[in-house]
Design a protein around this motif. Structure first.
Motif, PDB file in Angstrom:
ATOM      1  N   GLY A 563       0.808  -1.146   0.087  1.00  0.00           N
ATOM      2  CA  GLY A 563      -0.091  -0.114   0.210  1.00  0.00           C
ATOM      3  C   GLY A 563       0.680   1.237   0.089  1.00  0.00           C
ATOM      4  N   ASP A 564       2.142   1.195   0.224  1.00  0.00           N
ATOM      5  CA  ASP A 564       2.899   2.329  -0.045  1.00  0.00           C
ATOM      6  C   ASP A 564       4.454   1.907  -0.262  1.00  0.00           C
ATOM      7  OD1 ASP A 564       4.036   1.319   2.762  1.00  0.00           O
ATOM      8  OD2 ASP A 564       2.541   2.443   3.515  1.00  0.00           O
ATOM      9  N   GLY A 565       5.223   2.873  -0.406  1.00  0.00           N
ATOM     10  CA  GLY A 565       6.782   2.553  -0.584  1.00  0.00           C
ATOM     11  C   GLY A 565       7.343   1.806   0.429  1.00  0.00           C
ATOM     12  N   VAL A 566       7.187   2.092   1.684  1.00  0.00           N
ATOM     13  CA  VAL A 566       7.864   1.528   2.888  1.00  0.00           C
ATOM     14  C   VAL A 566       7.529   0.063   2.949  1.00  0.00           C
ATOM     15  CG1 VAL A 566       8.170   1.516   5.247  1.00  0.00           C
ATOM     16  CG2 VAL A 566       8.138   3.679   4.161  1.00  0.00           C
ATOM     17  N   GLU A 567       6.098  -0.198   2.791  1.00  0.00           N
ATOM     18  CA  GLU A 567       5.988  -1.707   2.732  1.00  0.00           C
ATOM     19  C   GLU A 567       6.409  -2.558   1.481  1.00  0.00           C
ATOM     20  OE1 GLU A 567       2.050  -4.641   2.832  1.00  0.00           O
ATOM     21  OE2 GLU A 567       1.668  -2.297   2.653  1.00  0.00           O
ATOM     22  N   ARG A 573      13.132  -6.756   0.108  1.00  0.00           N
ATOM     23  CA  ARG A 573      13.981  -7.420   0.699  1.00  0.00           C
ATOM     24  C   ARG A 573      14.058  -8.746   1.250  1.00  0.00           C
ATOM     25  NH1 ARG A 573      13.903  -1.937   3.431  1.00  0.00           N
ATOM     26  NH2 ARG A 573      15.911  -0.629   2.878  1.00  0.00           N
ATOM     27  N   ALA A 574      12.711  -9.017   1.519  1.00  0.00           N
ATOM     28  CA  ALA A 574      12.474 -10.412   1.948  1.00  0.00           C
ATOM     29  C   ALA A 574      12.387 -11.398   0.615  1.00  0.00           C
ATOM     30  CB  ALA A 574      11.096 -10.590   2.747  1.00  0.00           C
ATOM     31  N   LYS A 575      11.784 -10.798  -0.461  1.00  0.00           N
ATOM     32  CA  LYS A 575      11.957 -11.606  -1.417  1.00  0.00           C
ATOM     33  C   LYS A 575      13.347 -11.935  -2.285  1.00  0.00           C
ATOM     34  CE  LYS A 575       7.766 -13.247  -1.089  1.00  0.00           C
ATOM     35  NZ  LYS A 575       7.538 -14.549  -0.858  1.00  0.00           N
ATOM     36  N   ALA A 576      13.997 -11.080  -1.979  1.00  0.00           N
ATOM     37  CA  ALA A 576      15.441 -11.179  -2.525  1.00  0.00           C
ATOM     38  C   ALA A 576      15.326 -10.723  -4.152  1.00  0.00           C
ATOM     39  CB  ALA A 576      16.166 -12.316  -2.071  1.00  0.00           C
ATOM     40  N   GLY A 577      15.849 -11.529  -4.896  1.00  0.00           N
ATOM     41  CA  GLY A 577      15.837 -11.560  -6.355  1.00  0.00           C
ATOM     42  C   GLY A 577      14.687 -12.413  -7.080  1.00  0.00           C
ATOM     43  N   ALA A 578      13.588 -12.547  -6.098  1.00  0.00           N
ATOM     44  CA  ALA A 578      12.668 -13.432  -6.896  1.00  0.00           C
ATOM     45  C   ALA A 578      11.454 -12.583  -7.620  1.00  0.00           C
ATOM     46  CB  ALA A 578      11.893 -14.185  -5.670  1.00  0.00           C
ATOM     47  N   THR A 594       9.017   7.175  -6.947  1.00  0.00           N
ATOM     48  CA  THR A 594      10.398   7.480  -7.519  1.00  0.00           C
ATOM     49  C   THR A 594      11.527   7.195  -6.426  1.00  0.00           C
ATOM     50  OG1 THR A 594      10.191   9.838  -7.106  1.00  0.00           O
ATOM     51  CG2 THR A 594       9.626   8.876  -9.477  1.00  0.00           C
ATOM     52  N   GLU A 595      11.082   7.722  -5.235  1.00  0.00           N
ATOM     53  CA  GLU A 595      12.144   7.299  -4.061  1.00  0.00           C
ATOM     54  C   GLU A 595      12.331   5.952  -3.790  1.00  0.00           C
ATOM     55  OE1 GLU A 595      11.384  11.474  -1.607  1.00  0.00           O
ATOM     56  OE2 GLU A 595      10.061   9.770  -1.247  1.00  0.00           O
ATOM     57  N   MET A 596      10.998   5.330  -3.812  1.00  0.00           N
ATOM     58  CA  MET A 596      10.964   3.821  -3.437  1.00  0.00           C
ATOM     59  C   MET A 596      11.972   3.031  -4.730  1.00  0.00           C
ATOM     60  SD  MET A 596       8.155   1.018  -4.087  1.00  0.00           S
ATOM     61  CE  MET A 596       8.456   1.370  -5.939  1.00  0.00           C
ATOM     62  N   ALA A 597      11.794   3.424  -5.785  1.00  0.00           N
ATOM     63  CA  ALA A 597      12.310   2.861  -6.879  1.00  0.00           C
ATOM     64  C   ALA A 597      13.817   3.058  -6.758  1.00  0.00           C
ATOM     65  CB  ALA A 597      11.903   3.556  -8.350  1.00  0.00           C
ATOM     66  N   GLU A 598      14.557   4.143  -6.360  1.00  0.00           N
ATOM     67  CA  GLU A 598      15.669   4.221  -6.176  1.00  0.00           C
ATOM     68  C   GLU A 598      16.356   3.567  -5.016  1.00  0.00           C
ATOM     69  OE1 GLU A 598      16.407   8.687  -5.307  1.00  0.00           O
ATOM     70  OE2 GLU A 598      15.843   9.029  -7.388  1.00  0.00           O
ATOM     71  N   GLU A 599      15.702   3.189  -4.046  1.00  0.00           N
ATOM     72  CA  GLU A 599      15.969   2.469  -2.964  1.00  0.00           C
ATOM     73  C   GLU A 599      16.084   1.090  -3.523  1.00  0.00           C
ATOM     74  OE1 GLU A 599      16.974   2.914   0.399  1.00  0.00           O
ATOM     75  OE2 GLU A 599      16.474   4.845   0.519  1.00  0.00           O
ATOM     76  N   ILE A 600      15.020   0.524  -4.150  1.00  0.00           N
ATOM     77  CA  ILE A 600      15.048  -0.792  -4.866  1.00  0.00           C
ATOM     78  C   ILE A 600      16.108  -0.851  -5.802  1.00  0.00           C
ATOM     79  CG2 ILE A 600      13.816  -2.477  -6.213  1.00  0.00           C
ATOM     80  CD1 ILE A 600      11.428  -1.563  -4.788  1.00  0.00           C
ATOM     81  N   GLY A 601      16.468   0.029  -6.641  1.00  0.00           N
ATOM     82  CA  GLY A 601      17.490  -0.028  -7.837  1.00  0.00           C
ATOM     83  C   GLY A 601      18.849  -0.378  -7.082  1.00  0.00           C
ATOM     84  N   ALA A 602      19.005   0.286  -6.066  1.00  0.00           N
ATOM     85  CA  ALA A 602      20.303  -0.074  -5.115  1.00  0.00           C
ATOM     86  C   ALA A 602      20.514  -1.368  -4.835  1.00  0.00           C
ATOM     87  CB  ALA A 602      20.314   1.294  -3.987  1.00  0.00           C
ATOM     88  N   LEU A 603      19.396  -2.079  -4.397  1.00  0.00           N
ATOM     89  CA  LEU A 603      19.621  -3.447  -3.848  1.00  0.00           C
ATOM     90  C   LEU A 603      19.649  -4.280  -4.972  1.00  0.00           C
ATOM     91  CD1 LEU A 603      16.646  -3.299  -1.054  1.00  0.00           C
ATOM     92  CD2 LEU A 603      19.174  -3.291  -0.717  1.00  0.00           C
ATOM     93  N   TYR A 604      18.732  -4.273  -5.947  1.00  0.00           N
ATOM     94  CA  TYR A 604      18.772  -4.757  -7.482  1.00  0.00           C
ATOM     95  C   TYR A 604      18.790  -4.016  -8.484  1.00  0.00           C
ATOM     96  CZ  TYR A 604      16.624  -7.606  -3.557  1.00  0.00           C
ATOM     97  OH  TYR A 604      16.110  -8.116  -2.339  1.00  0.00           O
TER      98      TYR A 604
END
Length: 636
Positions: A563-567, A573-578, A594-604
């Motif tokens: 329901g939001d970027g934090v969730e 993070r829990a699903k790793a590369g799945a 876009t802020e969430m996308a930058e965080e996810i892009g840094a992880l994957y």
């Protein structure tokens, strides 16, 4: 006055020696008279001198020492004309010689040097006696008067050269002075102002009827008045001025005259009006954009579920027919939201370098179908037109909306003219059209020969939902959309119109030097085949999230919802590369898409992300143009 020394007794001493003694009373009276005269001559502050025709000084009174600082001996010992200012010597000698020759001569002025090195001005009266072979000279110190004259002269020059408009009057209120700035601004000649009351010649008749009485009452009560008003201009529109009026008094408090000082604030008033209009448009735009954003989510739910029902209902059945009507109505509503977003400058633009001539040519046939047969279409395109950067679809919409507006303004026929040109805007031109900066522009002009508009209509023409058409004939979003697209594309728009004289819309877009970018053709639409990948769906609107979840699940995808970027970050993070794809809204509370996308892009780094939005706040900096490589699904 002279430096030639002569020991000849002065007139007073000669009179004393020549006094008769045969009769004691007569001699005593003459002697007393001479003493009185001598004391009188020494009491006066005027410089008195008896000067012989041979430049010999026969008599000086004591004022020479008290006024200039020299003793009588120092004056007598000085060379001829030594005390006279070098610049005044020739004129002084000439005036003395005229008196000697018996030529009637008025008093003259010159400067004498004081013992301390300063100079003082004197007004001289001279009489010659041929019998006595001498001049009788009296000089009055007029230094303070000369300084006052200098101050008055300087003040007069300042008033004359002032950029502010100045008028001065006598005690009856009649003008006696008008400076050059006032004459130039009003277009009046001096004789049209002097001798007349200020309010008769310079106050505009377009001021409130009570203004003259208000000024008069304030002058009587306080001796002054100041405020904004309209000042008459003989040729052209009235000037908006800040006017200050007051009375002038002498030392005894008697009114000797009055003054009026006006400052032209026409440009400032125009800028203030533009600023108020821009602020009003900005506020309405923010409201319209917010409504459109929320409405888009609702329309997306309506259209989405309507589509699912249409697919599952019997083909051609009554249910499918009814739901299709619902879908049509929702699509019309979606078109209105797009116009609202265009006006509020919150739509997503796909800008590219293009040639305005090509855009006009592409829609020439469409324009011919839009206007009526009794309207002539005249197109004048600059063959060497430069290039601009904008969303071609939106620029086409601008031209179409202006053409429709022109068509409706010519119910009895006329001419619609579309013109392009390269425009160079100078510093002076830019100042007249703030806030547009100087530079190179591409000009698009759309004009008609229709009914035109009055000032009141012109002031509201770009506002959303404002229309002069009868109820049901228009939404009032056509010109508001034009305004929004032009502003969002970095351009400027002006309207010139008068009742019965048509209307002209002039639009300027910044010129660019890059080559024209070819418009990629849309790929053929194909139905999605579905798949087995895992999609992370991020959407804060619960109803819309449920619709998308249902659609993707039916297509065979595995959907993780947030329901939001934090969730969404926690799930990623829990699903790793799945996770194969992140499908995310852009505008969400707390953390934007876009802020969430930058965080996810840094992880994957290889994670694919697809954005959804009907808003232009696409990216963290609230840009209005897609970044290179980013993909957006526009709502609804």
């Amino acid at each position: 006055m002279s430096a030639h020394v002569r020991e000849t007794p002065g007139p007073i001493s000669k009179l004393k020696k020549a006094a008769p003694s045969a009769s004691g009373s007569c001699a005593g009276d003459d002697l007393n008279l001479m003493e009185h005269l001598g004391q009188l001559f020494d009491v006066t502050q005027d410089l008195l001198c008896v000067l012989g025709f041979d430049d010999g000084i026969k008599y000086l009174n004591n004022s020479w020492e008290s006024v200039l600082g020299y003793t009588q001996e120092e004056v007598k010992m000085a060379p001829p004309d030594a005390l006279v200012h070098p610049d005044d010597r020739v004129a002084t000698r000439a005036d003395i010689e005229k008196v000697r020759a018996g030529i009637p001569t008025k008093s003259f002025e010159n400067r004498l040097v004081c013992k301390d090195g300063s100079y003082k001005w004197f007004l001289w009266s001279v009489a010659a006696s041929s019998a006595q072979q001498c001049f009788y000279i009296a000089g009055r110190d007029v230094t303070e008067n000369k300084r006052s004259e200098e101050h008055v002269l300087q003040l007069a020059q300042a008033l004359e050269n002032s950029n502010e408009m100045i008028c001065m009057g006598d005690s009856t209120g009649r003008a006696v002075f008008a400076n050059q700035a006032l004459l130039e601004a009003s277009g009046l000649r001096e004789e049209e102002i002097l001798g007349k009351a200020f309010h008769e010649t310079l106050l505009s008749v377009n001021n409130p009827a009570t203004l003259a009485d208000e000024i008069r009452a304030s002058i009587i009560r306080e001796g002054k008045w100041s405020g904004e008003c309209l000042q008459r201009c003989k040729e052209g529109p009235d000037l908006s001025v800040f006017l200050s009026i007051g009375v002038m008094k002498d030392r005894n408090g008697r009114v000797t005259g009055g003054y009026g000082i006006s400052q032209d604030i026409t440009a400032r008033k125009r800028i203030e009006q533009q600023l108020r209009q821009a602020q009003k448009m900005e506020a309405v735009g923010q409201l319209a954009g917010g409504i459109a954003h929320d409405f888009n989510n609702l329309l997306m739910v309506i259209l989405g579920y309507a589509g699912l029902v249409i697919e599952s209902a019997d083909a051609g059945g009554d249910l499918q027919r009814k739901v299709k009507e619902i879908s049509k109505a929702a699509n019309r509503a979606a078109s209105l939201t797009r116009q609202l977003l265009a006006f509020s400058r919150q739509q997503v633009l796909e800008a590219r370098v293009l040639n305005m001539n090509a855009v006009v040519e592409d829609i020439r046939k469409m324009l011919g179908r839009l206007i009526k047969e009794d309207i002539a279409l005249a197109i004048d395109l600059d063959p060497v037109l430069g290039r601009m950067k904008a969303d071609q679809g939106q620029i086409e919409q601008v031209i179409v909306n202006l053409a429709v507006n022109a068509r409706d303004a010519m119910p009895s026929g006329g001419t619609l003219t579309i013109k392009t040109a390269n425009i160079e805007v100078s510093e002076s031109s830019a100042r007249r059209r703030e806030p547009m900066p100087p530079g190179s522009y591409i000009g698009l002009t759309v004009s008609d020969t229709g009914t035109g508009m009055d000032a009141e209509t012109r002031s509201h023409v770009f506002e959303p939902f404002f229309t002069t058409k009868e109820r049901g004939k228009g939404t009032g979003l056509g010109l508001a959309t034009v305004y929004g697209v032009v502003k969002q594309s970095g351009g400027f728009i002006w309207l010139t119109s008068e009742l019965g004289r048509g209307a002209t819309f002039e639009i300027l877009f910044p010129r660019v030097s890059e080559p024209v970018e070819e418009n990629a053709k849309d790929a053929d639409r194909i139905l999605p085949a579905g798949g087995s990948e895992i999609i992370l769906l991020v959407e804060d609107d619960e109803a819309l999230r449920e619709l998308i979840l249902s659609s993707l699940t039916e297509a065979g995808y595995t959907v993780l919802e947030a329901g939001d970027g934090v969730e969404a970050l926690r799930i990623a993070r829990a699903k790793a590369g799945a996770i194969n794809l992140v499908l995310s809204d852009v505008v969400m509370p707390g953390m934007s898409g876009t802020e969430m996308a930058e965080e996810i892009g840094a992880l994957y780094p290889n994670m694919r992300i697809l954005f959804m939005s009907g808003y232009s706040e696409f990216a963290g900096g609230h840009q209005q143009v897609l970044r290179q490589g980013q993909v957006l699904l526009q709502k609804p």
